[in-house]
Design a protein around this motif. Structure first.
Motif, short mmCIF file in Angstrom:
data_model
loop_
_atom_site.label_atom_id
_atom_site.label_comp_id
_atom_site.label_asym_id
_atom_site.label_seq_id
_atom_site.Cartn_x
_atom_site.Cartn_y
_atom_site.Cartn_z
N ARG A 109 -23.34 22.49 21.62
CA ARG A 109 -23.14 22.78 20.30
C ARG A 109 -23.91 21.61 19.49
N ALA A 110 -23.42 20.18 19.99
CA ALA A 110 -24.59 19.24 19.08
C ALA A 110 -25.71 19.36 19.92
N ARG A 112 -27.36 21.95 20.08
CA ARG A 112 -28.30 23.35 19.45
C ARG A 112 -28.28 22.69 17.83
N GLU A 113 -27.26 21.70 17.32
CA GLU A 113 -27.11 21.07 16.01
C GLU A 113 -27.86 20.09 15.62
N GLY A 114 -28.44 19.37 17.24
CA GLY A 114 -28.99 18.26 16.93
C GLY A 114 -30.95 18.27 16.93
N GLY A 115 -31.02 19.64 17.53
CA GLY A 115 -32.22 19.63 17.80
C GLY A 115 -32.83 19.93 19.24
N ASP A 133 -26.92 30.13 25.46
CA ASP A 133 -26.03 28.99 24.71
C ASP A 133 -25.26 28.56 25.56
N ASP A 137 -19.54 25.18 26.63
CA ASP A 137 -18.86 25.37 25.44
C ASP A 137 -18.44 26.88 25.00
#
Length: 150
Positions: A109-110, A112-115, A133, A137
């Motif tokens: 998740r981190a 994905r969110e951080g690119g 994904d 997670d």
């Protein structure tokens, strides 16, 4: 000496990914006649990932023995599993390294969110295979556990 202190002494041009977890030489000794190839594939991919996104500074070798993934049931090839982390220890995803030099990246998740996932996908690293994904997670429906417990 802590890994954060070691990283601080490296110059930005000489910085290389730091290997933590299982000893890299175990990859050679545990995997028989293909051990040297497994080691080279793992190093090449981790180095390419660090060049593509310098925020990734640690490669956590999560077992030196090549194995069939229990997390990615679509992959029938043996893999070496490598967790990727930032300087602060944030896990941004997981690599599945194949003997032939191909690999899958599963962003957390981190990640994905951080690119991180997008950056690695766009880096044109030879051998990159699109992953889904990060299976680490997800809650395992069979076990009903919390994320990361599967």
């Amino acid at each position: 000496m802590s890994r954060n202190v070691v990283r601080a002494f490296q110059t930005s041009t000489a910085a290389a990914i730091q290997y933590i977890g299982a000893d890299m030489m175990q990859i050679t000794s545990i995997n028989g006649p293909n051990g040297a190839r497994w080691l080279q594939s793992t190093r090449n991919i981790c180095d390419a990932v660090e060049r593509a996104d310098p925020r990734i500074v640690f490669a956590d070798i999560q077992g030196a023995k090549a194995h069939i993934s229990s997390k990615d049931r679509t992959d029938l090839e043996e893999v070496i599993t490598v967790g990727l982390q930032t300087q602060g220890g944030l896990r941004v995803g997981t690599l599945h390294v194949h003997l032939n030099g191909s690999f899958k990246f599963f962003p957390s998740r981190a990640g994905r969110e951080g690119g991180f996932g997008t950056r690695l996908a766009q880096a044109n690293i030879p051998g990159y295979l699109a992953g889904e994904d990060d299976p680490w997670d997800k809650t395992s429906p069979a076990k009903g556990g919390a994320p990361g417990s599967a």
